[in-house]
Design a protein around this motif. Structure first.
Motif, PDB file in Angstrom:
ATOM      1  N   LEU A 424       6.841   7.421   0.744  1.00 39.76           N
ATOM      2  CA  LEU A 424       5.918   6.329   1.058  1.00 39.76           C
ATOM      3  C   LEU A 424       6.659   5.135   1.647  1.00 39.76           C
ATOM      4  O   LEU A 424       6.188   4.502   2.603  1.00 39.76           O
ATOM      5  CB  LEU A 424       5.157   5.919  -0.203  1.00 39.76           C
ATOM      6  CG  LEU A 424       4.163   4.765  -0.060  1.00 39.76           C
ATOM      7  CD1 LEU A 424       3.101   5.080   0.988  1.00 39.76           C
ATOM      8  CD2 LEU A 424       3.509   4.433  -1.397  1.00 39.76           C
ATOM      9  N   ASN A 425       7.817   4.807   1.091  1.00 42.97           N
ATOM     10  CA  ASN A 425       8.592   3.683   1.634  1.00 42.97           C
ATOM     11  C   ASN A 425       9.049   3.962   3.057  1.00 42.97           C
ATOM     12  O   ASN A 425       9.070   3.067   3.904  1.00 42.97           O
ATOM     13  CB  ASN A 425       9.789   3.418   0.728  1.00 42.97           C
ATOM     14  CG  ASN A 425       9.383   2.893  -0.635  1.00 42.97           C
ATOM     15  OD1 ASN A 425       8.323   2.269  -0.778  1.00 42.97           O
ATOM     16  ND2 ASN A 425      10.198   3.150  -1.643  1.00 42.97           N
ATOM     17  N   THR A 426       9.394   5.191   3.328  1.00 44.08           N
ATOM     18  CA  THR A 426       9.770   5.555   4.704  1.00 44.08           C
ATOM     19  C   THR A 426       8.580   5.454   5.651  1.00 44.08           C
ATOM     20  O   THR A 426       8.706   5.001   6.798  1.00 44.08           O
ATOM     21  CB  THR A 426      10.342   6.984   4.729  1.00 44.08           C
ATOM     22  OG1 THR A 426      11.443   7.074   3.811  1.00 44.08           O
ATOM     23  CG2 THR A 426      10.815   7.354   6.122  1.00 44.08           C
ATOM     24  N   LEU A 427       7.397   5.874   5.161  1.00 46.60           N
ATOM     25  CA  LEU A 427       6.198   5.815   5.986  1.00 46.60           C
ATOM     26  C   LEU A 427       5.803   4.377   6.288  1.00 46.60           C
ATOM     27  O   LEU A 427       5.315   4.068   7.389  1.00 46.60           O
ATOM     28  CB  LEU A 427       5.060   6.548   5.279  1.00 46.60           C
ATOM     29  CG  LEU A 427       3.708   6.605   5.994  1.00 46.60           C
ATOM     30  CD1 LEU A 427       3.835   7.336   7.325  1.00 46.60           C
ATOM     31  CD2 LEU A 427       2.656   7.267   5.116  1.00 46.60           C
ATOM     32  N   LYS A 428       5.992   3.466   5.335  1.00 45.98           N
ATOM     33  CA  LYS A 428       5.645   2.062   5.542  1.00 45.98           C
ATOM     34  C   LYS A 428       6.488   1.412   6.630  1.00 45.98           C
ATOM     35  O   LYS A 428       6.060   0.427   7.242  1.00 45.98           O
ATOM     36  CB  LYS A 428       5.795   1.285   4.229  1.00 45.98           C
ATOM     37  CG  LYS A 428       4.712   1.583   3.206  1.00 45.98           C
ATOM     38  CD  LYS A 428       4.911   0.732   1.963  1.00 45.98           C
ATOM     39  CE  LYS A 428       3.789   0.977   0.957  1.00 45.98           C
ATOM     40  NZ  LYS A 428       3.967   0.157  -0.271  1.00 45.98           N
ATOM     41  N   GLN A 429       7.676   1.930   6.866  1.00 45.60           N
ATOM     42  CA  GLN A 429       8.514   1.389   7.930  1.00 45.60           C
ATOM     43  C   GLN A 429       7.975   1.764   9.308  1.00 45.60           C
ATOM     44  O   GLN A 429       8.220   1.055  10.289  1.00 45.60           O
ATOM     45  CB  GLN A 429       9.941   1.901   7.771  1.00 45.60           C
ATOM     46  CG  GLN A 429      10.616   1.429   6.489  1.00 45.60           C
ATOM     47  CD  GLN A 429      11.996   2.020   6.314  1.00 45.60           C
ATOM     48  OE1 GLN A 429      12.472   2.778   7.174  1.00 45.60           O
ATOM     49  NE2 GLN A 429      12.659   1.668   5.212  1.00 45.60           N
ATOM     50  N   ALA A 430       7.207   2.868   9.367  1.00 41.95           N
ATOM     51  CA  ALA A 430       6.695   3.326  10.651  1.00 41.95           C
ATOM     52  C   ALA A 430       5.303   2.780  10.955  1.00 41.95           C
ATOM     53  O   ALA A 430       4.952   2.576  12.116  1.00 41.95           O
ATOM     54  CB  ALA A 430       6.659   4.859  10.693  1.00 41.95           C
ATOM     55  N   ARG A 431       4.498   2.518   9.919  1.00 39.31           N
ATOM     56  CA  ARG A 431       3.138   2.027  10.135  1.00 39.31           C
ATOM     57  C   ARG A 431       2.709   1.181   8.939  1.00 39.31           C
ATOM     58  O   ARG A 431       3.306   1.241   7.858  1.00 39.31           O
ATOM     59  CB  ARG A 431       2.160   3.187  10.333  1.00 39.31           C
ATOM     60  CG  ARG A 431       2.096   4.139   9.153  1.00 39.31           C
ATOM     61  CD  ARG A 431       1.048   5.212   9.371  1.00 39.31           C
ATOM     62  NE  ARG A 431      -0.266   4.625   9.487  1.00 39.31           N
ATOM     63  CZ  ARG A 431      -1.356   5.320   9.840  1.00 39.31           C
ATOM     64  NH1 ARG A 431      -1.248   6.600  10.147  1.00 39.31           N
ATOM     65  NH2 ARG A 431      -2.520   4.740   9.909  1.00 39.31           N
ATOM     66  N   GLU A 432       1.682   0.393   9.153  1.00 37.07           N
ATOM     67  CA  GLU A 432       1.167  -0.471   8.087  1.00 37.07           C
ATOM     68  C   GLU A 432       0.150   0.298   7.260  1.00 37.07           C
ATOM     69  O   GLU A 432      -0.932   0.635   7.734  1.00 37.07           O
ATOM     70  CB  GLU A 432       0.508  -1.713   8.689  1.00 37.07           C
ATOM     71  CG  GLU A 432       0.014  -2.711   7.652  1.00 37.07           C
ATOM     72  CD  GLU A 432      -0.589  -3.946   8.272  1.00 37.07           C
ATOM     73  OE1 GLU A 432      -1.142  -4.777   7.523  1.00 37.07           O
ATOM     74  OE2 GLU A 432      -0.503  -4.072   9.523  1.00 37.07           O
TER      75      GLU A 432
END
Length: 498
Positions: A424-432
């Motif tokens: 999830l933390n990795t995904l947050k870096q790519a999109r809001e």
């Protein structure tokens, strides 16, 4: 030649018994202000007959002037002198403005009043609505509500669970007939009945400033709801109405059909907790096809399993923004229908599917429609039979489909693994995106001191979930892997046999 004496005979008004006054009051005569002969209007009429200036001053917005004089000026001895005009002119010639404003002043004909003997029994005049409410309660012979009286001076009358009957609602409706500052009425969970609904319908017809009406959990039935719906159609001033928990199950839901089809300004409609069933939801769906102004629709907890017609309407509707279908039984077929609707719908922003028996198969069907939808922002799927692997499946779907519009996903009841948080933390870096989840399995191995009441009320599911958290093992997935797990709890320890 005889003279005829013409006179006017006046008869003393006799007090009418309470039954007679009550029967006149039931004619709804006091609903209009022009029919109310309040004390203020009587005094104004009497004074205007004697002093014409009072009447002209009452028609203006300027306040009345108060004459003031300095103490010790224009004394009685000066006014009693021989030549009054000359004395007055002489005093005016020697008038010093600086000395005039330095003196102490008192108001003409104003004397200090003695305090009342029993101040707690003296009624303080309130607003017009409050005075009308007291008069209505007095004429009906009912006890006034201190809470209702206080709220009549504000902007909202919120009276949930107050045990109000039809007469109480009538008194409140009469007080609100001509108010312009109150915009919200909340009579949640009272005993207003069909008669009380009739008074509220008359109030809606008279007062076009009421925008929000909450009649939830009053067991009104279809007849009372039809009265409300007809009044809303006449005025079309309400923007929000709640009819939750009013026994509109099955075909009885026809009472709200005209409310949905004919209203032009209604934006929020709450029909939850009515046991609509599949028949009732079909009636709502047919009516919603002719409405594009309702933005928020609540159909939660209505024992719904088939939403085929609702999905067909949703694919064409251009007004609905929030849809609540929580606490129903949609399962696989319902998610499949929703997926077809989401492929075409472009206005829906929030979808609540909590407590709907949604599992991995349901998610796969739902994701098929979400792949082609770039407008849905909020999805609630908490309190469904989903586990940590299903939560990771949601993250994988979002990662593989960056074009979807989801920005908030609620999975508060689903416990996750530690790798879920990292992904999830990795995904947050790519999109809001914001995803809420439950506990992280295996991170807290300590035994907490629980409240005794919570332990006694704990169900098997709660104990099973706590066991998974303490030992750091997803027992549900372990059982699905053809393994037999027997957990035996002793007073001195915990033993797990496989």
């Amino acid at each position: 030649m005889s003279s005829t004496h013409v006179g006017i005979t006046r008869t003393r008004s006799t007090l009418q018994p309470r039954e007679a006054r009550k029967s006149q009051f039931n004619d709804w005569d006091l609903i209009r202000r022009s029919n109310v002969d309040c004390g203020y209007k009587k005094v104004l009429r009497f004074r205007s007959a004697i002093y014409p200036a009072v009447k002209s001053r009452a028609m203006t917005l300027t306040p009345a002037k108060v004459s003031r004089r300095p103490k010790g000026t224009l004394s009685a001895s000066l006014l009693d002198s021989g030549d009054r005009n000359s004395s007055l002119s002489g005093s005016i010639d020697h008038f010093d403005p600086d000395q005039f404003f330095k003196g102490e002043f008192d108001f003409d004909a104003e004397e200090p009043e003695e305090p009342p003997l029993y101040p707690h029994l003296v009624h303080k005049p309130g607003t017009y609505a409050q005075e009308m409410y007291l008069k209505a309660c007095r004429l009906q012979g009912i006890t006034r509500s201190a809470r209702c009286y206080k709220m009549l001076a504000g902007e909202a009358v919120v009276l949930p669970r107050q045990g109000l009957g039809p007469d109480d609602v009538k008194a409140c409706a009469i007080a609100l007939a001509e108010t312009m500052n109150i915009h919200t009425l909340d009579f949640t969970e009272n005993m207003i009945g069909t008669k009380g609904a009739e008074y509220i319908a008359l109030l809606i017809t008279e007062n076009n400033f009421i925008k929000n009406l909450n009649l939830a959990d009053n067991n009104l039935g279809p007849d009372a709801v039809k009265l409300i719906a007809d009044s809303v159609k006449k005025t079309d001033s309400l923007s929000s109405i709640s009819l939750a928990g009013n026994g509109l199950s099955g075909t009885r839901c026809v009472a709200v059909k005209s409310l949905i089809e004919d209203s032009l300004n209604l934006k929020v409609l709450d029909l939850s907790n009515n046991d609509l069933g599949d028949v009732g939801v079909d009636i709502v769906a047919e009516s919603l096809a002719f409405n594009d102004t309702i933005e928020r629709l609540d159909l939660g907890n209505n024992q719904v399993t088939n939403i085929t017609k609702l999905a067909q309407t949703l694919s064409k509707n251009t007004g609905l923004v929030q849809l609540n279908l929580s606490s129903n039984g949609l399962h696989v077929s319902g998610c499949r229908d929703l997926a077809r609707a989401l492929e075409k719908n472009t206005t829906l922003r929030e979808l609540n599917l909590a407590k709907n028996r949604i599992d991995r198969a349901c998610l796969n069907n739902l994701f098929g429609g979400l792949k082609k939808n770039a407008f849905l922002r909020v999805l609630k799927i908490d309190f469904n039979p989903l586990n940590s692997e299903d939560a990771m499946h949601v993250l994988t779907f979002i990662t593989e489909n960056p074009a979807i519009g989801l920005s908030h996903i609620y999975m508060d009841s689903i416990d996750v693994q530690a790798n879920f948080v990292q992904t999830l933390n990795t995904l947050k870096q790519a999109r809001e995106i914001t995803i809420t989840y439950g506990k992280i399995i295996g991170t807290d191995l300590g035994i907490h001191d629980l409240d005794e009441a919570l332990v006694l009320e704990a169900t098997d599911f709660v104990v099973f979930e706590e066991l998974s958290r303490v030992i750091g093992l997803d027992i549900e997935n372990f059982v699905k892997g053809s393994q037999f797990v027997c957990a035996v709890l002793y007073a001195d320890g915990l033993f797990v046999y496989t």
